[in-house]
Scaffold this motif. Structure first.
Motif, PDB file in Angstrom:
ATOM      1  N   GLN A  19     -23.975  69.589 -35.140  1.00 15.99           N
ATOM      2  CA  GLN A  19     -23.138  69.507 -36.329  1.00 15.99           C
ATOM      3  C   GLN A  19     -22.912  68.058 -36.750  1.00 15.99           C
ATOM      4  OE1 GLN A  19     -22.133  71.827 -38.365  1.00 15.99           O
ATOM      5  NE2 GLN A  19     -20.940  70.419 -39.651  1.00 15.99           N
ATOM      6  N   TYR A  20     -22.627  67.193 -35.764  1.00 14.75           N
ATOM      7  CA  TYR A  20     -22.428  65.771 -36.065  1.00 14.75           C
ATOM      8  C   TYR A  20     -23.726  65.146 -36.601  1.00 14.75           C
ATOM      9  CZ  TYR A  20     -17.989  66.028 -33.507  1.00 14.75           C
ATOM     10  OH  TYR A  20     -16.714  66.354 -33.088  1.00 14.75           O
ATOM     11  N   ASN A  21     -24.864  65.551 -36.030  1.00 15.58           N
ATOM     12  CA  ASN A  21     -26.172  65.078 -36.514  1.00 15.58           C
ATOM     13  C   ASN A  21     -26.375  65.460 -37.972  1.00 15.58           C
ATOM     14  OD1 ASN A  21     -27.995  63.509 -35.117  1.00 15.58           O
ATOM     15  ND2 ASN A  21     -28.816  65.192 -33.910  1.00 15.58           N
ATOM     16  N   TYR A  22     -26.085  66.715 -38.291  1.00 15.71           N
ATOM     17  CA  TYR A  22     -26.269  67.230 -39.647  1.00 15.71           C
ATOM     18  C   TYR A  22     -25.369  66.475 -40.628  1.00 15.71           C
ATOM     19  CZ  TYR A  22     -26.142  70.577 -43.529  1.00 15.71           C
ATOM     20  OH  TYR A  22     -26.197  71.166 -44.768  1.00 15.71           O
ATOM     21  N   GLU A  23     -24.127  66.258 -40.224  1.00 15.98           N
ATOM     22  CA  GLU A  23     -23.192  65.539 -41.107  1.00 15.98           C
ATOM     23  C   GLU A  23     -23.664  64.104 -41.357  1.00 15.98           C
ATOM     24  OE1 GLU A  23     -19.163  67.926 -39.602  1.00 15.98           O
ATOM     25  OE2 GLU A  23     -19.590  65.894 -38.901  1.00 15.98           O
ATOM     26  N   TYR A  24     -24.182  63.459 -40.320  1.00 16.32           N
ATOM     27  CA  TYR A  24     -24.541  62.041 -40.426  1.00 16.32           C
ATOM     28  C   TYR A  24     -25.883  61.851 -41.138  1.00 16.32           C
ATOM     29  CZ  TYR A  24     -25.057  57.151 -38.986  1.00 16.32           C
ATOM     30  OH  TYR A  24     -25.205  55.785 -38.985  1.00 16.32           O
ATOM     31  N   TYR A  25     -26.907  62.608 -40.715  1.00 14.37           N
ATOM     32  CA  TYR A  25     -28.261  62.343 -41.188  1.00 14.37           C
ATOM     33  C   TYR A  25     -28.683  63.167 -42.400  1.00 14.37           C
ATOM     34  CZ  TYR A  25     -28.789  59.660 -36.912  1.00 14.37           C
ATOM     35  OH  TYR A  25     -28.632  58.726 -35.912  1.00 14.37           O
ATOM     36  N   VAL A  26     -28.045  64.319 -42.619  1.00 17.25           N
ATOM     37  CA  VAL A  26     -28.406  65.149 -43.766  1.00 17.25           C
ATOM     38  C   VAL A  26     -27.389  65.011 -44.892  1.00 17.25           C
ATOM     39  CG1 VAL A  26     -28.894  67.500 -44.556  1.00 17.25           C
ATOM     40  CG2 VAL A  26     -29.640  66.772 -42.281  1.00 17.25           C
ATOM     41  N   LEU A  27     -26.108  65.184 -44.555  1.00 24.20           N
ATOM     42  CA  LEU A  27     -25.075  65.106 -45.589  1.00 24.20           C
ATOM     43  C   LEU A  27     -24.627  63.680 -45.878  1.00 24.20           C
ATOM     44  CD1 LEU A  27     -22.773  68.090 -44.491  1.00 24.20           C
ATOM     45  CD2 LEU A  27     -24.699  68.100 -46.113  1.00 24.20           C
ATOM     46  N   ASP A  28     -24.932  62.749 -44.960  1.00 26.91           N
ATOM     47  CA  ASP A  28     -24.468  61.363 -45.072  1.00 26.91           C
ATOM     48  C   ASP A  28     -22.938  61.308 -45.133  1.00 26.91           C
ATOM     49  OD1 ASP A  28     -24.794  58.634 -45.137  1.00 26.91           O
ATOM     50  OD2 ASP A  28     -24.997  58.530 -47.309  1.00 26.91           O
ATOM     51  N   GLN A  29     -22.292  62.203 -44.350  1.00 23.21           N
ATOM     52  CA  GLN A  29     -20.833  62.270 -44.320  1.00 23.21           C
ATOM     53  C   GLN A  29     -20.363  62.380 -42.870  1.00 23.21           C
ATOM     54  OE1 GLN A  29     -19.942  65.692 -46.740  1.00 23.21           O
ATOM     55  NE2 GLN A  29     -20.324  64.604 -48.668  1.00 23.21           N
ATOM     56  N   PRO A  30     -20.489  61.321 -42.067  1.00 20.56           N
ATOM     57  CA  PRO A  30     -20.106  61.405 -40.646  1.00 20.56           C
ATOM     58  C   PRO A  30     -18.621  61.695 -40.492  1.00 20.56           C
ATOM     59  CG  PRO A  30     -20.488  59.123 -41.310  1.00 20.56           C
ATOM     60  CD  PRO A  30     -20.949  59.972 -42.452  1.00 20.56           C
ATOM     61  N   SER A  31     -18.313  62.545 -39.510  1.00 21.66           N
ATOM     62  CA  SER A  31     -16.914  62.916 -39.291  1.00 21.66           C
ATOM     63  C   SER A  31     -16.349  62.332 -37.998  1.00 21.66           C
ATOM     64  CB  SER A  31     -16.775  64.448 -39.268  1.00 21.66           C
ATOM     65  OG  SER A  31     -17.535  64.994 -38.207  1.00 21.66           O
ATOM     66  N   VAL A  32     -17.231  61.702 -37.181  1.00 24.71           N
ATOM     67  CA  VAL A  32     -16.767  61.069 -35.938  1.00 24.71           C
ATOM     68  C   VAL A  32     -17.375  59.682 -35.824  1.00 24.71           C
ATOM     69  CG1 VAL A  32     -16.453  63.234 -34.684  1.00 24.71           C
ATOM     70  CG2 VAL A  32     -18.654  62.052 -34.577  1.00 24.71           C
ATOM     71  N   SER A  33     -16.786  58.892 -34.951  1.00 23.93           N
ATOM     72  CA  SER A  33     -17.306  57.544 -34.736  1.00 23.93           C
ATOM     73  C   SER A  33     -18.577  57.587 -33.897  1.00 23.93           C
ATOM     74  CB  SER A  33     -16.265  56.686 -34.015  1.00 23.93           C
ATOM     75  OG  SER A  33     -16.076  57.170 -32.694  1.00 23.93           O
ATOM     76  N   ASP A  34     -19.367  56.513 -33.958  1.00 24.21           N
ATOM     77  CA  ASP A  34     -20.570  56.419 -33.123  1.00 24.21           C
ATOM     78  C   ASP A  34     -20.204  56.484 -31.643  1.00 24.21           C
ATOM     79  OD1 ASP A  34     -22.041  56.175 -35.403  1.00 24.21           O
ATOM     80  OD2 ASP A  34     -22.399  54.012 -35.224  1.00 24.21           O
ATOM     81  N   ALA A  35     -19.085  55.892 -31.291  1.00 21.30           N
ATOM     82  CA  ALA A  35     -18.666  55.871 -29.885  1.00 21.30           C
ATOM     83  C   ALA A  35     -18.414  57.283 -29.372  1.00 21.30           C
ATOM     84  CB  ALA A  35     -17.420  55.011 -29.722  1.00 21.30           C
ATOM     85  N   GLU A  36     -17.756  58.113 -30.194  1.00 19.00           N
ATOM     86  CA  GLU A  36     -17.476  59.493 -29.792  1.00 19.00           C
ATOM     87  C   GLU A  36     -18.782  60.278 -29.659  1.00 19.00           C
ATOM     88  OE1 GLU A  36     -15.487  63.143 -28.903  1.00 19.00           O
ATOM     89  OE2 GLU A  36     -15.113  61.007 -28.579  1.00 19.00           O
ATOM     90  N   TYR A  37     -19.692  60.087 -30.617  1.00 15.34           N
ATOM     91  CA  TYR A  37     -20.988  60.765 -30.546  1.00 15.34           C
ATOM     92  C   TYR A  37     -21.727  60.375 -29.262  1.00 15.34           C
ATOM     93  CZ  TYR A  37     -25.681  62.354 -31.846  1.00 15.34           C
ATOM     94  OH  TYR A  37     -26.906  62.974 -31.856  1.00 15.34           O
ATOM     95  N   ASP A  38     -21.752  59.074 -28.975  1.00 13.77           N
ATOM     96  CA  ASP A  38     -22.454  58.575 -27.782  1.00 13.77           C
ATOM     97  C   ASP A  38     -21.822  59.124 -26.502  1.00 13.77           C
ATOM     98  OD1 ASP A  38     -24.165  57.158 -29.390  1.00 13.77           O
ATOM     99  OD2 ASP A  38     -23.102  55.253 -29.166  1.00 13.77           O
ATOM    100  N   ARG A  39     -20.487  59.262 -26.498  1.00 14.03           N
ATOM    101  CA  ARG A  39     -19.802  59.773 -25.316  1.00 14.03           C
ATOM    102  C   ARG A  39     -20.234  61.206 -25.023  1.00 14.03           C
ATOM    103  NH1 ARG A  39     -15.823  62.945 -23.892  1.00 14.03           N
ATOM    104  NH2 ARG A  39     -15.269  63.502 -26.039  1.00 14.03           N
TER     105      ARG A  39
END
Length: 668
Positions: A19-39
């Protein structure tokens, strides 16, 4: 954590990371920080390392690139990936619309207009919703399996949200910012930069090491469903909407147009807006919307009758030619290059443009100090279109090519049948340096980290005098060089050592034997299998090979009769460089893998980077037949400048037409 809890947590992490991938790379609307994603990603990696059976092909951890591949396997497309016919002006678009109207017998129809992304066409297969295979277009019928590299593109879903079995088509590309960053890295390493984002994307997806593709920050837009039967969609626009619903990334700038006037207005609206996009486009694709009407219209052997690609005209700007410099290539050809007052053309700043040869300078009456019109051929290569003679002040100066080499002062010679001036001195420093740059290049010995600047520095410091000296370099020599740290030195030495294991064809191509390209080098390696056998071959043995013409055979025999070449080969042998062909034996090789194999090609107009004879020989060496006239049996026309009646007839017969740059891309 026991296995049941681990399996439950893995599924939770899959869902949230996807879901985070889709928001960031498809919708261009990230909902979490990079740090949270990496964790969360690190948590998933840790669980998969502990419970290896829980790692699945659609896991988000599979995007980083895995094992290095030995080769790309061939993939036959279930539905052919046809190329599109081209339109260059309003007349071409209206003619396309007239043919559609006539074929559909006046029934109503609409078009879908989409931006033509300048990238690499790919096909993605999903089985029961799981991404199982990705392939290049190839020749339209057969492509290459690049699944591992495509998995590194984060906007491609590894699993879609419906259990469909389907094949979708798209254009993988490199965003402008990724392209700029990549070339900055290559420049820092002293490597040759990519000419444009399209080449960079194609080169990245054809890397045998998926980790390289993963580092290139590629993206993709999906533009169609190849087999829409199971989905139930009946129009192209509905297919694009379905792709959106399934989690794919499509280009939202598309528009449904009710008639050709709306299409033309849409095309015109993008001529000026295209530089502002974060990715390159080179035109607009126009498709009949109804899938039933698409089937009714059908296709020729090469392209669908229900679609056409409008190609943007090359942007032309005016600037001043302040000087002309000369460069000497590895074959001794001296090429003049125009030095220009910096000017923006098609999205980039241009300061240089090739003038090819003295004949072109005379033909276009180019003088030092002239104001000239510049464009990018194919939106890629800067070229001087013409001189603005009315802006001359009288202070402009004639340019004369020198009689002697600018590098070694050897006499320059124009060989019979050629337009280029050549330095004939085999000891010319420029030829030696350029030859070594060619030797280490990706299609030759592929010595990573040994780009143009590094080779020039090694030569300037007298550490290498020919290519065999590369294999004598030591860490102590390298770490004393500017911008060469201990790690870079270690990496370079490892790459040099690894190159010793290359198959014979890589070495043959790297040696730069005149007229022997990568394809011919492979053919020679397959036939003779060892360097010694090839070196002893005579003209009769060489010309007996279908792909080897008289001129190439003469060049090969002459090359191996040079005493300095014998010495070089012995030095390379002593260094441990492989001299044996390692690929499949000739009997096992598919003989028709060249694009030109079995095709009839016509050359027309003026070519600048090849003579007509060179182009003919290279096409014939790849199994093609070059004809002097255009007919229904012609498969391809190569059109240079001022192409006349042959080009007109090719257009009339709906024969594929290439410019010189596209020919060179295929030959190389």
């Amino acid at each position: 954590m026991d296995r049941n809890k681990a399996a439950q947590r893995v599924q939770e992490l899959h869902n949230v990371l996807n879901q985070y991938n889709y928001e960031y790379y498809v919708l261009d609307q990230p909902s979490v920080s990079d740090a949270e994603y990496d964790r969360l990603m690190q948590e998933l990696i840790k669980i998969e390392n502990e419970f290896t059976d829980l790692q699945t092909p659609d896991s988000p951890t599979q995007r980083v690139g895995g094992e290095v591949l030995d080769m790309f396997n061939k993939v036959r497309h279930d539905t052919a990936m046809l190329s599109l016919g081209n339109a260059f002006d309003e007349t071409d678009l209206r003619d396309f619309d007239r043919k559609v109207k006539q074929a559909l017998d006046e029934e109503s129809y609409s078009y879908v207009c989409e931006l033509k992304i300048d990238g690499l066409a790919v096909s993605l297969k999903y089985e029961q919703g799981l991404f199982v295979q990705g392939a290049t277009r190839g020749d339209g019928t057969t492509g290459e399996d690049i699944t591992a590299n495509l998995k590194t593109i984060r906007s491609i879903p590894l699993r879609i949200n419906q259990p469909f079995t389907l094949e979708v088509r798209g254009e993988a590309f490199m965003p402008k910012q990724s392209f700029i960053a990549l070339n900055a890295i290559k420049d820092e390493k002293g490597e040759e930069p990519f000419a444009n984002p399209r080449n960079a994307a194609a080169g990245s997806l054809r890397q045998l090491d998926p980790r390289i593709a993963a580092s290139r920050n590629l993206d993709i837009f999906l533009y169609g469903v190849a087999n829409p039967g199971e989905t139930g969609v009946t129009s192209h626009s509905a297919g694009l909407d379905l792709l959106d619903d399934l989690g794919f990334k499509t280009n939202k700038q598309r528009k449904v147009c009710d008639n050709i006037d709306e299409v033309i207005n849409y095309v015109a609206s993008w001529v000026d807006k295209r530089p502002d996009l974060p990715y390159e486009i080179d035109g607009i694709v126009i498709k009949v919307n109804s899938l039933e009407q698409q089937r009714e219209l059908g296709a020729t052997a090469k392209s669908p009758r229900w679609a056409i690609a409008y190609k943007f005209p090359a942007e032309e700007v005016v600037t001043k030619l302040t000087g002309i410099t000369l460069s000497v290539g590895r074959t001794g050809v001296v090429t003049p290059t125009a030095i220009l007052q910096p000017v923006r053309v098609a999205g980039t700043t241009v300061q240089r443009a090739s003038l090819h040869n003295e004949d072109l300078i005379r033909e276009k009456d180019i003088k030092l100090g002239d104001y000239v019109v510049i464009k990018k051929a194919g939106d890629i290569i800067p070229e001087v279109v013409n001189v603005i003679a009315e802006r001359r002040t009288g202070e402009e100066e004639e340019f004369h090519m020198p009689t002697h080499c600018p590098e070694c002062d050897g006499e320059l010679v124009r060989l019979e049948g050629e337009v280029a001036l050549r330095c004939m001195n085999p000891k010319c420093p420029a030829q030696i340096r350029e030859g070594m740059i060619h030797f280490v290049s990706r299609n030759a010995m592929n010595i990573d980290g040994c780009g143009e600047k590094v080779v020039a520095q090694l030569y300037r410091e007298h550490l290498i005098q020919d290519v065999s000296d590369l294999y004598k370099l030591t860490k102590e020599q390298l770490i004393n060089l500017e911008r060469m740290g201990e790690k870079s030195a270690d990496n370079l030495l490892q790459a040099i050592e690894a190159s010793k294991e290359n198959s014979l064809e890589k070495l043959l191509f790297g040696l730069g034997i005149r007229h022997v390209g990568a394809k011919a080098a492979k053919t020679l390696a397959q036939h003779f299998e060892t360097m010694d056998a090839l070196a002893e071959a005579n003209l009769e043995q060489l010309t007996a090979i279908h792909e080897i013409g008289d001129k190439m055979a003469e060049a090969i025999v002459a090359y191996f009769h040079l005493p300095e070449v014998s010495e070089l080969i012995e030095n390379l042998k002593a260094a441990g460089v492989n001299m044996v062909y390692k690929g499949p034996k000739l009997a096992a090789v598919e003989q028709s893998d060249s694009f030109f194999a079995g095709k009839t090609v016509v050359l027309t107009g003026k070519l600048h980077q090849l003579t007509r004879n060179e182009a003919k020989e290279r096409i014939e060496a790849l199994g093609g037949k070059v004809s002097g006239s255009v007919s229904k049996k012609t498969d391809l026309v190569i059109a240079g400048e001022e192409a006349g009646s042959k080009l007109a007839k090719a257009t009339e017969l709906d024969i594929d037409v290439w410019d010189e740059q596209k020919l060179l891309d295929e030959l190389n």
